[in-house]
Design a protein around this motif. Sequence first.
Motif, PDB file in Angstrom:
ATOM      1  N   PRO A   1     -23.624 -77.397 -23.359  1.00 33.36           N
ATOM      2  CA  PRO A   1     -22.296 -77.824 -23.835  1.00 33.36           C
ATOM      3  C   PRO A   1     -22.068 -77.348 -25.267  1.00 33.36           C
ATOM      4  CG  PRO A   1     -23.800 -79.703 -23.692  1.00 33.36           C
ATOM      5  CD  PRO A   1     -24.563 -78.508 -23.208  1.00 33.36           C
ATOM      6  N   SER A   2     -20.897 -77.638 -25.807  1.00 30.60           N
ATOM      7  CA  SER A   2     -20.526 -77.127 -27.139  1.00 30.60           C
ATOM      8  C   SER A   2     -21.455 -77.614 -28.241  1.00 30.60           C
ATOM      9  CB  SER A   2     -19.106 -77.560 -27.494  1.00 30.60           C
ATOM     10  OG  SER A   2     -18.192 -77.042 -26.577  1.00 30.60           O
ATOM     11  N   ASP A   3     -22.056 -78.804 -28.055  1.00 33.99           N
ATOM     12  CA  ASP A   3     -22.901 -79.390 -29.106  1.00 33.99           C
ATOM     13  C   ASP A   3     -23.631 -80.595 -28.501  1.00 33.99           C
ATOM     14  OD1 ASP A   3     -24.016 -80.106 -31.579  1.00 33.99           O
ATOM     15  OD2 ASP A   3     -22.134 -79.768 -32.656  1.00 33.99           O
ATOM     16  N   ALA A   4     -24.419 -81.273 -29.292  1.00 34.47           N
ATOM     17  CA  ALA A   4     -24.956 -82.575 -28.875  1.00 34.47           C
ATOM     18  C   ALA A   4     -23.781 -83.546 -28.754  1.00 34.47           C
ATOM     19  CB  ALA A   4     -25.957 -83.074 -29.905  1.00 34.47           C
TER      20      ALA A   4
ATOM     21  N   HIS B   1     -15.344 -77.840 -30.004  1.00 34.12           N
ATOM     22  CA  HIS B   1     -15.711 -76.514 -30.517  1.00 34.12           C
ATOM     23  C   HIS B   1     -17.045 -76.535 -31.263  1.00 34.12           C
ATOM     24  CE1 HIS B   1     -11.623 -75.056 -29.592  1.00 34.12           C
ATOM     25  NE2 HIS B   1     -11.233 -76.251 -30.008  1.00 34.12           N
ATOM     26  N   GLY B   2     -17.790 -77.664 -31.165  1.00 34.77           N
ATOM     27  CA  GLY B   2     -19.016 -77.827 -31.938  1.00 34.77           C
ATOM     28  C   GLY B   2     -18.687 -78.409 -33.308  1.00 34.77           C
ATOM     29  N   ARG B   3     -19.702 -79.048 -33.937  1.00 32.76           N
ATOM     30  CA  ARG B   3     -19.460 -79.724 -35.214  1.00 32.76           C
ATOM     31  C   ARG B   3     -19.032 -78.765 -36.319  1.00 32.76           C
ATOM     32  NH1 ARG B   3     -24.795 -83.391 -35.049  1.00 32.76           N
ATOM     33  NH2 ARG B   3     -25.194 -81.968 -33.304  1.00 32.76           N
ATOM     34  N   GLY B   4     -19.468 -77.504 -36.207  1.00 34.73           N
ATOM     35  CA  GLY B   4     -19.075 -76.520 -37.225  1.00 34.73           C
ATOM     36  C   GLY B   4     -17.914 -75.656 -36.760  1.00 34.73           C
TER      37      GLY B   4
END
Length: 293
Positions: free
Chosen positions: A39-42, A59-62
Amino acid sequence: MSEPGTPPVVGVIGGSGVYDIEGLTNPRWETVETPFGPPSDALLCGEIEGQPVVFLPRHGRGHQVPPNRLNFRANIDALKQLGVTEVLSLSAVGSLREDLEPGTFVLADQFIDRTVGRERSFFDTGLVAHVSAADPTCTRVMGVLEDAAKAEHIPISHGGTYLVMEGPQFSSRAESFLYRSWGCDLVGMTNMPEAKLAREAELCYATVAMVTDYDCWHDEHGNVSVEQVIKVLTENAEKARRLVARAVPALAGRTRACAAGCNTALDTAVVTKPEARDPAMIDRLKTVAGRVL
Ligand SMILES: CSC[C@H]1O[C@H](OP(=O)(O)O)[C@H](O)[C@@H]1O
Ligand SMILES: Nc1ncnc2[nH]cnc12
């Protein structure tokens, strides 16, 4: 695999500018693997007023994953693995209507999918299913969001058609005029195939579209830019936070299948005869469709 009457776990998918949610009790980030890749991130798990909630930054944390590379199947599978039953999507969108000014919140309820090259189904050769997408958003969850907005004195517009473009570039002016001529209200890059995959996974799905700009059709407003999108989102972040904090506990307490039918979407959808089903596909789909396989 969750049965239709399973107590709700709310999943929040945070879009552009929404990379975290505050105020969770017992917060922990969990890494999840899926048969569809990462997935995009945790995912951030916790509770709001005792109601379990799982947050995924789309979109992920960054903000490192562009809309055209999002692994929508992995995101939905991961949410369902963590027990999610209802999904609240937060999305930045451009307005295609004069009266939907930047800063307006809209409960989009229909989509026109102009995306290309995205994996748009969990089902495939060896296991074929056709779910209804006539009403791709959950009317029950939308009602809860509308009430939560009212209680927080946040103006929200109920209903609207969101045109989903591939991106990552914004639209040409001719495209923007075309979408307006089709009667679309909003334009963005992410809610499809996300909403249809949520339906295949029997999750309720509702989206709060946060208008950030007039795209590029309006002759009294400049063309959309990332700077403008983030500026308007930052100005409205507090409203979005209050809306989620009010809506999540209001979704607690459902003890039966969703009245709108989202949790039973697969009851009549699978067409492949049991003896013709590919065992590898059955295994791959155990989280999203295990209930009916
Ligand atoms: C950063 S502006 C364009 C970007 O924002 C929207 O994403 P999301 O729905 O995740 O908020 C839009 O669809 C684009 O991906
Ligand atoms: N004008 C626009 N087009 C596509 N996606 C957007 N996200 C925010 N504004 C947008």
